[in-house]
Design a protein around this motif. Structure first.
Motif, short mmCIF file in Angstrom:
data_model
loop_
_atom_site.label_atom_id
_atom_site.label_comp_id
_atom_site.label_asym_id
_atom_site.label_seq_id
_atom_site.Cartn_x
_atom_site.Cartn_y
_atom_site.Cartn_z
N ASN A 43 -7.61 2.02 13.61
CA ASN A 43 -8.41 2.38 12.73
C ASN A 43 -7.61 3.34 11.58
OD1 ASN A 43 -10.99 2.98 10.77
ND2 ASN A 43 -11.76 4.04 12.33
N ILE A 44 -7.73 2.90 10.57
CA ILE A 44 -7.17 3.61 9.09
C ILE A 44 -7.85 4.12 8.01
CG2 ILE A 44 -5.31 4.00 7.56
CD1 ILE A 44 -3.38 2.05 9.88
N GLU A 45 -8.91 5.61 7.94
CA GLU A 45 -9.13 5.16 6.55
C GLU A 45 -8.42 4.85 5.26
OE1 GLU A 45 -12.69 7.81 6.16
OE2 GLU A 45 -12.97 8.26 7.87
N ARG A 46 -9.19 4.34 4.42
CA ARG A 46 -8.21 3.82 3.54
C ARG A 46 -8.14 4.88 2.78
NH1 ARG A 46 -7.59 2.16 -1.76
NH2 ARG A 46 -6.28 0.59 -2.20
N TRP A 47 -7.56 5.61 1.67
CA TRP A 47 -6.65 6.54 1.20
C TRP A 47 -6.77 5.60 -0.31
CZ3 TRP A 47 -6.24 11.26 0.95
CH2 TRP A 47 -6.49 11.80 -0.26
N GLU A 85 0.57 -1.56 0.17
CA GLU A 85 -0.21 -0.10 0.28
C GLU A 85 1.24 1.08 0.20
OE1 GLU A 85 -3.46 2.19 0.55
OE2 GLU A 85 -2.87 0.26 -0.68
N ASP A 87 -1.08 11.32 6.28
CA ASP A 87 -1.71 11.29 7.27
C ASP A 87 -1.40 9.85 7.42
OD1 ASP A 87 -1.84 13.45 8.50
OD2 ASP A 87 -3.41 13.76 8.50
N TYR A 88 -2.40 8.65 6.43
CA TYR A 88 -2.48 8.02 6.42
C TYR A 88 -1.08 7.12 5.73
CZ TYR A 88 -4.24 3.47 3.28
OH TYR A 88 -4.34 2.10 2.89
N ALA A 134 -4.18 14.61 3.67
CA ALA A 134 -4.85 13.26 4.27
C ALA A 134 -4.26 12.31 4.44
CB ALA A 134 -6.48 13.39 4.02
#
Length: 75
Positions: A69-73, A29, A49-50, A46
């Motif tokens: 909890n990592i929001e997918r870019w 990733e 940060d990801y 963002a």
């Protein structure tokens, strides 16, 4: 409702396999988004940060069983 696994539910060998597999996914990733953070691209915060969260994931308490909890870019 399912019970959450904890580190103590796995042998050290199982955890090592999980760590290696998850590092491979994490590294893929990071590689996927490398071109997006070149200096001339002016990447959004963002995305930065990801990518930092991906690098820090191995320091998360409970890793590799629990991930932060990592929001997918999606870029």
């Amino acid at each position: 409702m399912t019970d959450m696994s904890t580190l103590s539910d796995y042998t050290e060998e199982e955890l090592e396999v999980m760590r290696a597999n998850f590092r491979e996914l994490r590294n893929a990733e990071l590689a996927r988004t490398d071109h997006m953070v070149l200096p001339d691209r002016n990447p959004p915060q963002a995305l930065l940060d990801y990518r930092q969260a991906l690098r820090d994931v191995t320091a998360h308490e409970g890793w590799p069983v629990e991930w932060p909890n990592i929001e997918r870019w999606v870029g």
